[in-house]
Design a protein around this motif. Structure first.
Motif, mmCIF file in Angstrom:
data_model
loop_
_atom_site.group_PDB
_atom_site.id
_atom_site.type_symbol
_atom_site.label_atom_id
_atom_site.label_comp_id
_atom_site.label_asym_id
_atom_site.label_seq_id
_atom_site.Cartn_x
_atom_site.Cartn_y
_atom_site.Cartn_z
ATOM 1 N N ALA A 7 0.832 -1.208 0.000
ATOM 2 C CA ALA A 7 0.000 0.000 0.000
ATOM 3 C C ALA A 7 0.867 1.259 0.000
ATOM 4 C CB ALA A 7 -0.939 -0.011 1.208
ATOM 5 N N ILE A 8 1.884 1.271 0.818
ATOM 6 C CA ILE A 8 2.774 2.439 0.875
ATOM 7 C C ILE A 8 3.467 2.656 -0.469
ATOM 8 C CG2 ILE A 8 4.927 3.318 1.880
ATOM 9 C CD1 ILE A 8 3.981 2.088 4.545
ATOM 10 N N LYS A 9 3.984 1.581 -1.055
ATOM 11 C CA LYS A 9 4.725 1.702 -2.316
ATOM 12 C C LYS A 9 3.836 2.038 -3.508
ATOM 13 C CE LYS A 9 8.609 -1.205 -1.054
ATOM 14 N NZ LYS A 9 9.687 -0.254 -1.163
ATOM 15 N N THR A 10 2.556 1.662 -3.449
ATOM 16 C CA THR A 10 1.648 1.922 -4.568
ATOM 17 C C THR A 10 0.812 3.177 -4.381
ATOM 18 O OG1 THR A 10 -0.064 0.510 -3.593
ATOM 19 C CG2 THR A 10 1.428 -0.518 -5.194
ATOM 20 N N GLY A 11 0.757 3.689 -3.156
ATOM 21 C CA GLY A 11 -0.080 4.855 -2.886
ATOM 22 C C GLY A 11 -1.547 4.506 -2.704
ATOM 23 N N ASN A 22 -7.127 -9.999 -4.242
ATOM 24 C CA ASN A 22 -8.233 -10.952 -4.384
ATOM 25 C C ASN A 22 -8.837 -10.921 -5.784
ATOM 26 O OD1 ASN A 22 -8.149 -12.037 -1.773
ATOM 27 N ND2 ASN A 22 -9.328 -10.329 -0.954
ATOM 28 N N GLY A 23 -8.313 -10.055 -6.653
ATOM 29 C CA GLY A 23 -8.809 -9.969 -8.017
ATOM 30 C C GLY A 23 -10.020 -9.080 -8.184
ATOM 31 N N ASP A 24 -10.273 -8.232 -7.192
ATOM 32 C CA ASP A 24 -11.431 -7.335 -7.230
ATOM 33 C C ASP A 24 -10.978 -5.896 -7.444
ATOM 34 O OD1 ASP A 24 -13.215 -9.440 -6.660
ATOM 35 O OD2 ASP A 24 -12.816 -9.235 -4.517
ATOM 36 N N ALA A 25 -11.483 -5.289 -8.515
ATOM 37 C CA ALA A 25 -11.181 -3.883 -8.785
ATOM 38 C C ALA A 25 -12.061 -3.008 -7.914
ATOM 39 C CB ALA A 25 -11.438 -3.565 -10.251
ATOM 40 N N ASP A 26 -11.508 -1.940 -7.409
ATOM 41 C CA ASP A 26 -12.322 -0.960 -6.692
ATOM 42 C C ASP A 26 -12.025 0.427 -7.254
ATOM 43 O OD1 ASP A 26 -9.971 -0.015 -5.355
ATOM 44 O OD2 ASP A 26 -10.271 -1.466 -3.761
ATOM 45 N N VAL A 27 -12.849 1.377 -6.868
ATOM 46 C CA VAL A 27 -12.741 2.727 -7.409
ATOM 47 C C VAL A 27 -11.394 3.353 -7.065
ATOM 48 C CG1 VAL A 27 -13.744 5.041 -7.354
ATOM 49 C CG2 VAL A 27 -15.238 3.051 -7.398
ATOM 50 N N GLY A 28 -10.880 3.123 -5.876
ATOM 51 C CA GLY A 28 -9.607 3.717 -5.473
ATOM 52 C C GLY A 28 -8.451 3.271 -6.340
ATOM 53 N N THR A 29 -8.380 1.977 -6.609
ATOM 54 C CA THR A 29 -7.307 1.446 -7.442
ATOM 55 C C THR A 29 -7.460 1.913 -8.884
ATOM 56 O OG1 THR A 29 -7.177 -0.490 -6.009
ATOM 57 C CG2 THR A 29 -6.125 -0.663 -8.168
ATOM 58 N N LEU A 82 2.750 -1.553 -12.102
ATOM 59 C CA LEU A 82 2.427 -0.234 -12.667
ATOM 60 C C LEU A 82 2.282 0.817 -11.578
ATOM 61 C CD1 LEU A 82 -0.288 -0.723 -15.427
ATOM 62 C CD2 LEU A 82 1.935 0.332 -15.680
ATOM 63 N N LEU A 83 1.585 0.456 -10.520
ATOM 64 C CA LEU A 83 1.345 1.406 -9.439
ATOM 65 C C LEU A 83 2.630 1.726 -8.665
ATOM 66 C CD1 LEU A 83 -2.075 0.058 -8.188
ATOM 67 C CD2 LEU A 83 -1.664 2.253 -9.328
ATOM 68 N N MET A 84 3.509 0.759 -8.530
ATOM 69 C CA MET A 84 4.781 1.012 -7.837
ATOM 70 C C MET A 84 5.671 1.924 -8.658
ATOM 71 S SD MET A 84 5.844 -2.523 -6.054
ATOM 72 C CE MET A 84 5.146 -3.040 -4.495
ATOM 73 N N LYS A 85 5.525 1.863 -9.965
ATOM 74 C CA LYS A 85 6.344 2.677 -10.853
ATOM 75 C C LYS A 85 5.951 4.146 -10.796
ATOM 76 C CE LYS A 85 7.801 3.023 -15.622
ATOM 77 N NZ LYS A 85 7.589 2.585 -16.989
ATOM 78 N N LYS A 86 4.684 4.417 -10.515
ATOM 79 C CA LYS A 86 4.175 5.804 -10.508
ATOM 80 C C LYS A 86 4.803 6.611 -9.412
ATOM 81 C CE LYS A 86 -0.093 5.591 -12.900
ATOM 82 N NZ LYS A 86 -1.332 6.259 -13.040
#
Length: 86
Positions: A7-11, A22-29, A82-86
């Motif tokens: 969570a920290i590394k991806t924001g 768990n394979g579930d997309a949410d609005v935050g992600t 991808l999120l860690m790269k941002k």
């Protein structure tokens, strides 16, 4: 690596990370990636779409081939990367 560390590394919030793992997309992600939740969920379910292909710099057909090879766990890992790269 714990969900908190991811969570920290991806924001993301820890809850977003748990959902993603768990394979579930949410609005935050989806928002953090800059795509609609539905597009992210389709991607996690193994269906390429224009939004996610654009994010990865691929044609939709190429992304579909990749998803067919890497499967759901690979798709989740790709999003985390991808999120860690941002």
């Amino acid at each position: 690596m714990s969900t908190f560390s991811i969570a920290i590394k991806t924001g993301l919030l820890t809850n977003n990370v748990i959902n993603l793992l768990n394979g579930d997309a949410d609005v935050g992600t989806a928002s953090k990636l800059g795509v609609m939740r539905f597009s992210l969920q389709e991607f996690l379910n193994g269906k390429a779409n224009i939004s996610m292909a654009s994010k990865l710099g691929l044609m939709t057909s190429d992304l579909q081939l990749l998803l067919d090879i890497i499967g759901k766990q690979g798709a989740i890992g790709l999003i985390i990367g991808l999120l860690m790269k941002k």
